[in-house]
Design an enzyme around this catalytic site. Sequence first.
Site, PDB file in Angstrom:
ATOM      1  CB  THR A 185      27.739  12.435  40.646  1.00 52.38           C
ATOM      2  OG1 THR A 185      27.970  11.614  41.786  1.00 52.38           O
ATOM      3  CG2 THR A 185      28.550  11.929  39.487  1.00 52.38           C
ATOM      4  CD  GLU A 329      28.877   9.466  36.848  1.00 45.32           C
ATOM      5  OE1 GLU A 329      28.295  10.364  36.206  1.00 45.32           O
ATOM      6  OE2 GLU A 329      28.438   8.989  37.910  1.00 45.32           O
ATOM      7  CE  LYS A 437      11.096  -1.006  37.438  1.00 47.23           C
ATOM      8  NZ  LYS A 437      12.033  -0.696  38.495  1.00 47.23           N
ATOM      9  CD1 TRP A 442       8.803  -1.858  33.501  1.00 42.59           C
ATOM     10  CD2 TRP A 442      10.726  -0.966  32.770  1.00 42.59           C
ATOM     11  NE1 TRP A 442       9.820  -2.477  34.172  1.00 42.59           N
ATOM     12  CE2 TRP A 442      11.017  -1.958  33.745  1.00 42.59           C
ATOM     13  CE3 TRP A 442      11.780  -0.272  32.186  1.00 42.59           C
ATOM     14  CZ2 TRP A 442      12.312  -2.266  34.135  1.00 42.59           C
ATOM     15  CZ3 TRP A 442      13.073  -0.571  32.567  1.00 42.59           C
ATOM     16  CH2 TRP A 442      13.338  -1.566  33.535  1.00 42.59           C
TER      17      TRP A 442
HETATM   18  P1  ADP Z   1      23.167  14.585  38.217  1.00 41.56           P
HETATM   19  O1  ADP Z   1      23.004  13.259  38.914  1.00 41.56           O
HETATM   20  O2  ADP Z   1      23.736  15.657  39.032  1.00 41.56           O
HETATM   21  O3  ADP Z   1      21.960  14.990  37.433  1.00 41.56           O
HETATM   22  P2  ADP Z   1      24.560  14.305  35.716  1.00 41.56           P
HETATM   23  O4  ADP Z   1      24.557  15.682  35.205  1.00 41.56           O
HETATM   24  O5  ADP Z   1      25.763  13.506  35.509  1.00 41.56           O
HETATM   25  O6  ADP Z   1      24.343  14.298  37.229  1.00 41.56           O
HETATM   26  O7  ADP Z   1      23.278  13.586  35.153  1.00 41.56           O
HETATM   27  C1  ADP Z   1      23.335  12.599  34.189  1.00 41.56           C
HETATM   28  C2  ADP Z   1      21.956  12.085  33.907  1.00 41.56           C
HETATM   29  O8  ADP Z   1      21.117  13.126  33.416  1.00 41.56           O
HETATM   30  C3  ADP Z   1      21.898  11.034  32.853  1.00 41.56           C
HETATM   31  O9  ADP Z   1      22.220   9.762  33.357  1.00 41.56           O
HETATM   32  C4  ADP Z   1      20.449  11.122  32.399  1.00 41.56           C
HETATM   33  O10 ADP Z   1      19.579  10.415  33.258  1.00 41.56           O
HETATM   34  C5  ADP Z   1      20.149  12.588  32.533  1.00 41.56           C
HETATM   35  N1  ADP Z   1      20.255  13.236  31.225  1.00 41.56           N
HETATM   36  C6  ADP Z   1      21.253  13.997  30.762  1.00 41.56           C
HETATM   37  N2  ADP Z   1      20.971  14.457  29.534  1.00 41.56           N
HETATM   38  C7  ADP Z   1      19.766  13.978  29.191  1.00 41.56           C
HETATM   39  C8  ADP Z   1      18.922  14.077  28.037  1.00 41.56           C
HETATM   40  N3  ADP Z   1      19.258  14.804  26.977  1.00 41.56           N
HETATM   41  N4  ADP Z   1      17.758  13.410  28.061  1.00 41.56           N
HETATM   42  C9  ADP Z   1      17.379  12.663  29.124  1.00 41.56           C
HETATM   43  N5  ADP Z   1      18.117  12.556  30.230  1.00 41.56           N
HETATM   44  C10 ADP Z   1      19.295  13.188  30.272  1.00 41.56           C
END
Ligand code: ADP
Length: 539
Positions: A185, A329, A437, A442
């Site tokens: 990540t 993940e 916040k 929120w």
């Molecule tokens: P990075 O930390 O590199 O961005 P990831 O690709 O694993 O790693 O990111 C996952 C996160 O991206 C999710 O936990 C969420 O916050 C955000 N995310 C992914 N898809 C969406 C979506 N369709 N809408 C909103 N947030 C999203």
Amino acid sequence: MLGLMQDWPLLTHRVIDHAARHHGGREVLSRSVEGPLHRSSYAEVRHRALRLAQRLARDGVRLGDRVATMAWNTWRHLEAWYGITGIGAVYHTLNPRLFPEQIAWILNHAESRMMLADLTFVPLLEQLAPKLPHITRYVILTDAAHMPATSLPGAVDYESFLAEADGDFAWSEFDENTAAGLCYTSGTTGEPKGVLYSHRSNVLHAMACSLPDVFGLAAMDRVMPVVPLFHANGWSLPFSAPLSGAALVMPGPKLDGPSVHALLEEGRVTFTAAVPTVWLALLQHLEATGAALTTLKRVAIGGSACPPRLIEAFTQRGVRVVHAWGMTEMSPVGTVCSMKPETAGLSPQGQLELQAKQGCPPFTVDMRIVGDDGQEKPWDGSTFGNLQVRGPTVTRGYFKTGKSALTEDGWFETGDVATIDAHGYMHVTDRTKDVIKSGGEWISSIELENLAVGHPDVAEAAVVAARHPKWDERPLLILVPKQGRTIEKQSVLDHIAPHVAKWWLPDDVVVVEEIPHTATGKIQKTKLREQFAGYFGAG
Ligand code: ADP
């Protein structure tokens, strides 16, 4: 009593075996890093992957060894994934957009012993090589004619490397829970964490992603993963497309609007996938040139929230938006927004609004929302909670930590805040750390951003919390204008106002030339927060 069915471990090389045998002539069309388009087929990809497996084995690569790839989406990268996993080694994808020190840290943590890299990254790797003691050989994904002179240890061009093996080789057999892929990540907070996919999780995930209410892939499809293979397992497409017999169109290094459009057309693409920024750029190109999308039917958009403006623009062009949410993940697909009988009767406007939600999980994922006390929250579409997930395609721990990453009762905490409605549609309110916040209440930064990018002069929007003397935090709206347009702050606020509670309205608007992005193309909120934390004068 055991069932009497055959024991057939779910190994990724069975996917390419299936594609080669039953869809062998199906095209794999790539824009090569060298420039021209390259045409291959699943039969050819399999044969060359076998040769790579044989050649890697001869170099001593064994079960469990990590082989790194730093490459764009091309036929060679695809072959590499299958060749590496075919002997039980682990493809370790690296995101070249990370800081060089981060790349070195990740490679050393993973102890990857070999690197398969595109020509693009030779200068970067030459700079890093002295800090990478584990990597003993660099295979450059090109042919002898394009191979540069390089100081990289054991450097060889991929085609010459392959030519040393004839493909008279059999895949290894091992347990389906064997590690197959490793992806870190991006570690916007703390050190990067390694997510280790197994053969079984990859195959199950590919099967789930192919389903009609997920990506709905079929042999008649031509699939273009614009999302890089190094971003969260390429959203399953290197596995789910061959598993479904769909053709693959690989965009190589050119991911700008005009290049993506040209290949969507040339490759007669029916399904494609990437983060919103890619599609915003494509639409700008289509608007500016009047060009059309003549073959595209579906576009998967995820990685960050898909603004309704994108959904509308694609729908008007006859392309269905498949809004997906997921995480590295989670292999990565967690939910997809598709219609159910309960929602199919919505008006066109109602359907557009529904599509802004992240949707429902496939069979391989279960989800729930809980309060800070761990108690489950109701599915009423308005109560929000911390989103937790579980399932056979969800991680249970990070590489080399020796620790579980789960709650005591076995759920993975996503770090997202969400609602779930009565029909089971999940809607991400925010990342826990991005939510604003204000006076104990929120405010969703995502919702404000989605509204802001609906304004005709706005190309990109970010909302961050700035400290406030009275309310703790207040939203600040940061905007990038569309090319050739000027932004009137009040006009954008007036555009947002009818859709949100009065106290949600950002306290101010800042217009900038550019918003910083992360290595996966998302808005870099951490950086913006740091920059604008003191904007309202609070310490
Ligand atoms: P990075 O930390 O590199 O961005 P990831 O690709 O694993 O790693 O990111 C996952 C996160 O991206 C999710 O936990 C969420 O916050 C955000 N995310 C992914 N898809 C969406 C979506 N369709 N809408 C909103 N947030 C999203």
